[in-house]
Design an enzyme around this catalytic site. Sequence first.
Site, PDB file in Angstrom:
ATOM      1  N   HIS A  86      22.106  -0.481 -17.172  1.00  0.00           N
ATOM      2  CA  HIS A  86      23.030  -0.808 -18.071  1.00  0.00           C
ATOM      3  C   HIS A  86      21.982  -1.010 -19.102  1.00  0.00           C
ATOM      4  CE1 HIS A  86      26.394  -1.114 -14.846  1.00  0.00           C
ATOM      5  NE2 HIS A  86      25.188  -0.202 -14.213  1.00  0.00           N
ATOM      6  N   CYS A 139      26.173  -7.752 -16.161  1.00  0.00           N
ATOM      7  CA  CYS A 139      25.918  -7.172 -17.610  1.00  0.00           C
ATOM      8  C   CYS A 139      26.945  -8.879 -18.136  1.00  0.00           C
ATOM      9  CB  CYS A 139      26.326  -6.009 -18.462  1.00  0.00           C
ATOM     10  SG  CYS A 139      25.307  -4.848 -18.412  1.00  0.00           S
ATOM     11  N   CYS A 146      30.635  -4.761 -17.262  1.00  0.00           N
ATOM     12  CA  CYS A 146      30.153  -4.823 -15.501  1.00  0.00           C
ATOM     13  C   CYS A 146      30.945  -5.701 -15.533  1.00  0.00           C
ATOM     14  CB  CYS A 146      29.400  -3.633 -15.040  1.00  0.00           C
ATOM     15  SG  CYS A 146      27.599  -4.242 -15.082  1.00  0.00           S
ATOM     16  N   GLU A 170      23.836  -3.066 -21.744  1.00  0.00           N
ATOM     17  CA  GLU A 170      23.647  -4.171 -22.604  1.00  0.00           C
ATOM     18  C   GLU A 170      22.130  -5.088 -22.298  1.00  0.00           C
ATOM     19  OE1 GLU A 170      28.029  -3.054 -21.681  1.00  0.00           O
ATOM     20  OE2 GLU A 170      26.389  -2.764 -21.215  1.00  0.00           O
TER      21      GLU A 170
END
Length: 155
Positions: free
Chosen positions: A56, A94, A84, A58
């Site tokens: 992801h 994240c 998330c 981040e």
Amino acid sequence: MTLPSEADRFWTRSAIDLSRLSPPSPAHYAVGAVVVGPAGNPMATGYTGETDAHFHAEEEALAKLAGRGFDLSGATIYTSLEPCTTRKSRPVSCTELIMASGLRRVVLALREPLRFADCTGVETLLSGGIEVIEIPDLGDAVRDINAHVMGMQTT
């Protein structure tokens, strides 16, 4: 609730622009993230799928700072979509990565729609003492970029 500054709007738009680099996939959102230091300098960027299809935005940005001895307590992470709290493909969310990094401030454009998981990123961050600022008027751009997943037509 704290109102976003012009710098917050600028860096959130930068995160949205980064999300456009994410390879389109029916299995994930296209998200961008920028970590900005207390002096207003960008420290790291990331977008979904930048180095691995399962990573992801981040996560990508924070990985670039890991082990480098930075104190992130005065930094902000700007992200196009709510971090998330549930992952199918990775062991740590994240939200957990942000909390473990020492970041104390998160700015986002759009809360994660209920598509892949029931996300409670904003609530989790707030309960962890992290300031969260939402800029919902930037959400339409995030929706347009992710129309392939959200089942919407772009404008």
